[in-house]
Scaffold this motif. Structure first.
Motif, PDB file in Angstrom:
ATOM      1  N   GLY A 190       0.721  -1.258   0.064  1.00  0.00           N
ATOM      2  CA  GLY A 190      -0.037   0.005  -0.006  1.00  0.00           C
ATOM      3  C   GLY A 190       1.006   1.131   0.119  1.00  0.00           C
ATOM      4  N   ARG A 191       0.469   2.153  -0.850  1.00  0.00           N
ATOM      5  CA  ARG A 191       1.347   3.385  -0.934  1.00  0.00           C
ATOM      6  C   ARG A 191       1.098   4.487   0.293  1.00  0.00           C
ATOM      7  NH1 ARG A 191      -0.805   5.825  -6.706  1.00  0.00           N
ATOM      8  NH2 ARG A 191      -3.238   5.696  -6.117  1.00  0.00           N
ATOM      9  N   ARG A 192      -0.103   4.439   0.784  1.00  0.00           N
ATOM     10  CA  ARG A 192      -0.484   5.139   1.776  1.00  0.00           C
ATOM     11  C   ARG A 192      -0.592   4.316   3.009  1.00  0.00           C
ATOM     12  NH1 ARG A 192      -5.442   8.366   0.653  1.00  0.00           N
ATOM     13  NH2 ARG A 192      -6.334   6.647  -0.290  1.00  0.00           N
ATOM     14  N   GLY A 193      -0.798   4.755   4.378  1.00  0.00           N
ATOM     15  CA  GLY A 193      -1.083   4.214   5.405  1.00  0.00           C
ATOM     16  C   GLY A 193      -2.417   3.230   5.721  1.00  0.00           C
ATOM     17  N   VAL A 215      -0.668 -13.912   8.643  1.00  0.00           N
ATOM     18  CA  VAL A 215      -0.366 -12.573   8.147  1.00  0.00           C
ATOM     19  C   VAL A 215       0.390 -11.535   9.015  1.00  0.00           C
ATOM     20  CG1 VAL A 215      -1.934 -10.552   7.504  1.00  0.00           C
ATOM     21  CG2 VAL A 215      -2.835 -12.668   7.246  1.00  0.00           C
ATOM     22  N   LEU A 216       1.238 -10.881   8.296  1.00  0.00           N
ATOM     23  CA  LEU A 216       2.101  -9.985   9.254  1.00  0.00           C
ATOM     24  C   LEU A 216       1.964  -8.549   8.675  1.00  0.00           C
ATOM     25  CD1 LEU A 216       5.054 -12.675   9.153  1.00  0.00           C
ATOM     26  CD2 LEU A 216       3.802 -12.160  11.281  1.00  0.00           C
ATOM     27  N   VAL A 217       2.495  -7.647   9.865  1.00  0.00           N
ATOM     28  CA  VAL A 217       2.532  -6.139   9.379  1.00  0.00           C
ATOM     29  C   VAL A 217       3.951  -5.777  10.007  1.00  0.00           C
ATOM     30  CG1 VAL A 217       1.368  -4.040   9.583  1.00  0.00           C
ATOM     31  CG2 VAL A 217       0.116  -5.965   8.687  1.00  0.00           C
ATOM     32  N   ASP A 218       4.906  -5.019   9.574  1.00  0.00           N
ATOM     33  CA  ASP A 218       5.787  -4.415  10.326  1.00  0.00           C
ATOM     34  C   ASP A 218       5.274  -3.401  11.305  1.00  0.00           C
ATOM     35  OD1 ASP A 218       8.020  -3.153  10.874  1.00  0.00           O
ATOM     36  OD2 ASP A 218       9.208  -3.258   8.985  1.00  0.00           O
ATOM     37  N   PRO A 219       5.526  -3.385  12.484  1.00  0.00           N
ATOM     38  CA  PRO A 219       4.958  -2.338  13.364  1.00  0.00           C
ATOM     39  C   PRO A 219       5.319  -0.990  12.823  1.00  0.00           C
ATOM     40  CG  PRO A 219       6.319  -4.129  14.634  1.00  0.00           C
ATOM     41  CD  PRO A 219       6.444  -4.447  13.197  1.00  0.00           C
ATOM     42  N   PHE A 264       2.710  -0.935   4.437  1.00  0.00           N
ATOM     43  CA  PHE A 264       2.239   0.388   4.185  1.00  0.00           C
ATOM     44  C   PHE A 264       3.462   1.327   3.935  1.00  0.00           C
ATOM     45  CE2 PHE A 264      -0.989  -1.659   6.339  1.00  0.00           C
ATOM     46  CZ  PHE A 264      -2.032  -1.585   5.590  1.00  0.00           C
ATOM     47  N   PHE A 265       3.304   2.537   3.542  1.00  0.00           N
ATOM     48  CA  PHE A 265       3.997   3.650   2.745  1.00  0.00           C
ATOM     49  C   PHE A 265       4.952   2.892   1.940  1.00  0.00           C
ATOM     50  CE2 PHE A 265       2.497   4.236   7.224  1.00  0.00           C
ATOM     51  CZ  PHE A 265       1.696   5.413   7.159  1.00  0.00           C
TER      52      PHE A 265
END
Ligand code: NAP
Length: 454
Positions: A190-193, A215-219, A264-265
């Motif tokens: 995702g290019r935004r948040g 599913v993982l997301v970088d903090p 994200f970002f």
């Protein structure tokens, strides 16, 4: 007054509009619902992922509409080619276009032409005869660009095993490709948040329901500016999305064989290739600009992947003989009437994604249909609709027969449906409710088979 209306496109938008038309108590309206595929239901049959039976269940309410009198399905007809809009004007008081949005938007970055449009993959795994029969799933690491519901579908199917999907209606050719799927890591970008992601919370949670997927997301990607916080407070869905993503970000990797990393970002700026092979995707780190937009930070990362999919939105195709706005990829309209350069196109209407673009859930097309048919009813009451030359319902059938068009009907859908259920129940791989038929001619043959008299 008795009116004949042609609705073009038998997906949810066209079926909801047809329903409102035939339910009008003041006007006696009969509808012919034209569909280019041999089977009805559009996006429900060829857009919703096979492991989403809850959404596929909408088909029951659409089926009930098609069962009603005064509504006639005419499938396997390409309006614009087999019969033109201009010709249809001779047979109907009004025409409503609801052909949806079936093409992928292009990914306009260097190497973007090597990326696969999500719609192509969806068309394959949903058994749409217009798409590939086999799919190369040899990549161990895959990128999916976009953070909307289509990106979720594509990432989830890429991360599931073929056997997990065998309980669904997937045809054998789809299973045969999926069972050889080598993907272990899917990176979604995702290019935004998180507060700007386009997911719906239920679908985001469902991403994690398989035992084989983590599913993982970088903090570090969980970040909100003031506007994002306001969005969370104003919109429950956005807040729920953020909560789910925050939970994903608190996890340690476990031993699930398939990982989906949501980033994200990170804006993809190049698909990296060596010859014809994809070797990675380059992203530039972004930061929010305080107004809902982003600005690049100049920090680039190369992610090793061997396949790239883009799920950055669909777009509609022009309908031959109807004005089209090529910048917005919609038919120009005032909320219901088709507009040309001089103003309103008499007796020509539009509804669904081709009217307002490919956003919103299936139920949103109901309000679209209400707005469009409301305008049609007003025009009818004001005597503004043009009178057709051949109002007899048999006249259009005579034209189709004269042209040798192998059109399919609602009775034909019953026959095709029965055959798909039989194929499901008798499957050697796994007996189940339904197994889709993919080949176009086979669908037509079942739909047009003359019922045997015992
Ligand atoms: P979408 O919701 O509009 O999401 C498109 C995504 O692509 C956004 O994250 C967007 O980011 C990103 N994007 C667009 N251009 C990009 C670019 N050049 N580079 C990087 N990212 C880019 O579209 P969709 O996922 O195709 O879904 C279409 C509609 O169908 C939606 O209303 C969706 O909810 C619905 N749908 C529902 C389901 C379900 O299960 N309920 C399943 C599938 C689809 P920005 O926001 O930054 O532009």
């Amino acid at each position: 007054m008795s009116l004949r209306v042609a609705v073009i496109g038998a997906g949810p938008a066209g079926i909801y509009a047809s329903d409102l038309l035939i339910r009008n108590e003041e006007l006696d309206i009969s509808v012919d619902l034209f569909e280019q595929m041999p089977a009805p239901f559009g996006l429900i049959r060829y857009g919703v992922a096979p492991d989403h039976p809850r959404i596929k269940g909408i088909v029951t309410s659409l089926h009930n509409v098609l069962d009603k009198p005064h509504l006639r399905l005419l499938g396997n007809i390409e309006v614009g080619k087999d019969v033109t809009i201009e010709e249809l004007r001779d047979y109907y008081d009004a025409i409503v276009i609801s052909t949806g949005a079936v093409r992928d938007r292009d990914l306009l970055i260097p190497g973007g032409d090597k990326s696969i449009g999500a719609g192509e993959f969806v068309g394959f795994y949903d058994g749409n005869p217009r798409f590939e029969r086999d799919w190369d799933l040899s990549a161990r690491e895959v990128a999916v660009i976009g953070v909307g519901n289509v990106a979720l579908d594509v990432s989830r199917i890429l991360a599931k095993t073929g056997d997990e999907l065998l309980v669904t209606e997937i045809p054998d050719n789809v299973y045969n490709s999926l069972k050889d799927n080598k993907a272990e890591v899917v990176h979604m970008f995702g290019r935004r948040g998180p507060a700007q992601a386009k997911f719906t919370p239920k679908e985001l949670r469902e991403l994690d329901l398989s035992d084989t997927i983590q599913v993982l997301v970088d903090p570090e990607d969980i970040d909100y500016d003031q506007l994002s916080e306001e969005l969370r407070r104003a919109d429950k869905s956005i807040d729920l999305n953020c909560q789910v993503l925050e939970q994903y970000a608190m996890r340690e990797p476990d031993d699930a064989p398939h990982k989906i990393h949501i980033h994200f970002f990170e804006e993809p700026v190049e698909v990296l290739t060596e010859g014809d092979a994809i070797v990675g995707v380059r992203t530039e780190r972004q930061e929010l600009d305080g107004e809902g937009g982003i600005r690049g930070t100049g920090k680039f990362t190369d992610w090793p992947v061997q396949a790239v999919y883009h799920a950055i939105g669909y777009r509609s195709e022009p309908v031959i003989g109807v004005p089209f706005d090529h910048d917005r990829n919609v038919i120009p309209n005032d909320g219901g009437h088709v507009l040309n350069e001089e103003g309103i196109e008499n007796s020509l209407y539009v509804t669904g994604w081709i009217k307002r673009g490919p956003v919103g859930l299936i139920g949103n097309t109901k309000s679209d249909a209400k707005e469009t048919t409301g305008m049609l009813f007003e025009d009818a009451a004001a005597g503004k609709l043009h009178a057709p030359k051949y109002p007899d319902p048999d006249a259009i059938i005579a034209l189709l027969q004269e042209r040798g068009i192998a059109y399919t009907t609602w009775d034909g859908w019953y026959r095709l449906d029965a055959e798909e259920r039989r194929l499901g129940e008798t499957s050697d791989l796994l007996p189940r409710e339904r197994r889709k038929i993919v080949e176009w001619e086979e669908m037509v043959a079942h739909a047009r088979a003359v019922p045997q008299v015992p």
